[in-house]
Design a protein around this motif. Structure first.
Motif, PDB file in Angstrom:
ATOM      1  N   ARG A  16       0.853  -1.185   0.000  1.00  0.00           N
ATOM      2  CA  ARG A  16       0.000   0.000   0.000  1.00  0.00           C
ATOM      3  C   ARG A  16       0.892   1.240   0.000  1.00  0.00           C
ATOM      4  O   ARG A  16       1.803   1.348   0.818  1.00  0.00           O
ATOM      5  CB  ARG A  16      -0.915   0.006   1.236  1.00  0.00           C
ATOM      6  N   VAL A  17       0.615   2.142  -0.926  1.00  0.00           N
ATOM      7  CA  VAL A  17       1.422   3.359  -1.045  1.00  0.00           C
ATOM      8  C   VAL A  17       0.500   4.561  -1.160  1.00  0.00           C
ATOM      9  O   VAL A  17      -0.418   4.580  -1.994  1.00  0.00           O
ATOM     10  CB  VAL A  17       2.347   3.307  -2.287  1.00  0.00           C
ATOM     11  N   GLU A  18       0.741   5.540  -0.301  1.00  0.00           N
ATOM     12  CA  GLU A  18       0.049   6.830  -0.392  1.00  0.00           C
ATOM     13  C   GLU A  18       1.075   7.911  -0.716  1.00  0.00           C
ATOM     14  O   GLU A  18       2.137   7.974  -0.098  1.00  0.00           O
ATOM     15  CB  GLU A  18      -0.653   7.170   0.925  1.00  0.00           C
ATOM     16  N   LEU A  19       0.755   8.758  -1.680  1.00  0.00           N
ATOM     17  CA  LEU A  19       1.630   9.866  -2.041  1.00  0.00           C
ATOM     18  C   LEU A  19       0.788  11.127  -2.109  1.00  0.00           C
ATOM     19  O   LEU A  19      -0.216  11.168  -2.824  1.00  0.00           O
ATOM     20  CB  LEU A  19       2.297   9.611  -3.399  1.00  0.00           C
ATOM     21  N   GLY A  20       1.177  12.142  -1.346  1.00  0.00           N
ATOM     22  CA  GLY A  20       0.447  13.394  -1.338  1.00  0.00           C
ATOM     23  C   GLY A  20      -0.996  13.242  -0.894  1.00  0.00           C
ATOM     24  O   GLY A  20      -1.883  13.962  -1.368  1.00  0.00           O
ATOM     25  N   GLY A  21      -1.232  12.285   0.003  1.00  0.00           N
ATOM     26  CA  GLY A  21      -2.574  12.073   0.509  1.00  0.00           C
ATOM     27  C   GLY A  21      -3.459  11.216  -0.376  1.00  0.00           C
ATOM     28  O   GLY A  21      -4.601  10.909  -0.007  1.00  0.00           O
TER      29      GLY A  21
END
Length: 263
Positions: A16-21
Motif C-alpha cells: 500500500r502506497v500513499e503519495l500526497g494524501g
C-alpha cells in the motif's frame, strides 16, 4: 545473499502506497520467480511506476517487499545495488556528464570507497556499450544525444551494474521500432544466459505480450488480472480497464493488440 530452491526473486505482499494524501497502490500482491519476465500493464495512473519504485527500494514499504527471500529494508544500499538495477523513465543526469562516466556509475557497488574503477569495470562498461550499439559514444555528453540514444545509455548503466533483478520502467518509450527490438532481444538474451529476472512496465501491449512470461494488469492501484499474455490481453479486459476499442489477434510470440475505431 543465499537463497533456497524455489525462493522467488520478488515477493510483494499487501503493498500500500500513499503519495500526497492519495492512495496509489491499495494492497498489491506479486510474486516473480527467478529468471522470469513479468510485465506490468495498465492505464495511466494505475500505479505501475510506483510499484517498480517500491520493488527497487526507492519508496519505503516496510514489510511488503522481499528480494530473493530477504526483506528489502534489511539490505544495505550497496548490497541492494548488487541485486537490483532500475531503468527509470526519466533518470536525473548530472550536467556535463559523459556517456562513459554515466555508465561507470553502474559499477559503483563494486568499487571500494575512495577507490577507482578497475580494468575489469571499464571492460564491463565497454562490452555493454558495444552490445547496445553505442561504440564510440563514451566521450559524448549525454545532453547531446537523441532521446533513443539516451534511453540505451540508461539501460547500459543498469546492465553494467551486474544485478540479478532488472526493473525496466517503459524501457522502449523513446526508441524507434528497430532499436526497440534490439534492446528487448538483448535483455531477453541476457536473461536466458545469466538467469536475470525482469520486471517491466510497458504501454505497447503487443510488444509487452511478445516478451513477457506473465503479465499483471493494474487498475486503480489494484491487481485486476494476472496470468499469461493470452489470459491478460483480452478484448474484454482491455475494454473494461483501458476503455479502449481493440481487436486481439494471435501472433507468433504472443497476442497482438490492434486499436480499432469505435463504430
Amino acid at each position: 545473499m543465499t537463497t533456497g530452491p524455489g525462493t522467488p526473486a520478488v515477493e510483494v505482499r499487501d503493498l500500500r502506497v500513499e503519495l500526497g494524501g492519495a492512495q496509489i497502490l491499495a494492497g498489491v500482491d506479486l510474486t516473480v520467480a527467478v529468471g522470469e519476465w513479468v510485465t506490468v500493464i495498465g492505464p495511466n495512473g494505475a500505479g505501475k511506476s510506483t510499484l517498480l519504485r517500491a520493488v527497487g527500494g526507492l519508496l519505503s514499504a516496510p514489510g511488503a517487499v522481499s528480494l530473493f527471500g530477504t526483506p528489502i529494508q534489511s539490505l544495505r544500499r550497496r548490497d541492494r545495488a548488487r541485486v537490483v538495477a532500475t531503468v527509470a523513465q526519466s533518470p536525473v543526469v548530472p550536467a556535463g556528464m559523459s556517456v562513459l562516466d554515466y555508465v561507470l556509475l553502474g559499477r559503483t557497488p563494486y568499487i571500494p570507497t575512495l577507490g577507482r574503477e578497475s580494468a575489469a569495470d571499464l571492460a564491463a562498461v565497454h562490452e555493454v556499450l558495444d552490445r547496445l550499439d553505442l561504440p564510440g559514444f563514451g566521450r559524448r555528453e549525454l545532453a547531446t544525444l537523441s532521446g533513443g540514444e539516451r534511453q540505451r545509455v540508461f539501460l547500459a548503466r543498469a546492465l553494467a551494474q551486474g544485478a540479478t533483478l532488472l526493473l525496466l520502467d517503459e524501457p522502449t518509450s523513446a526508441l524507434d521500432i528497430g532499436h526497440q527490438q534490439e534492446v528487448l532481444e538483448l535483455v531477453d538474451q541476457l536473461r536466458r544466459e545469466h538467469e536475470l529476472t525482469v520486471v517491466a512496465t510497458m504501454h505497447d501491449l503487443s510488444v509487452a505480450g511478445e516478451y513477457a512470461d506473465r503479465m499483471v494488469l493494474l487498475a486503480g492501484g489494484r491487481v485486476a488480472a494476472v496470468g499469461s499474455p493470452q489470459e491478460v490481453l483480452t478484448e474484454d479486459l482491455l475494454a473494461r480497464h483501458y476503455r479502449a476499442h481493440v481487436r486481439v489477434v494471435p501472433g507468433t510470440h504472443g497476442p497482438l493488440v490492434v486499436p480499432v475505431r469505435p463504430h
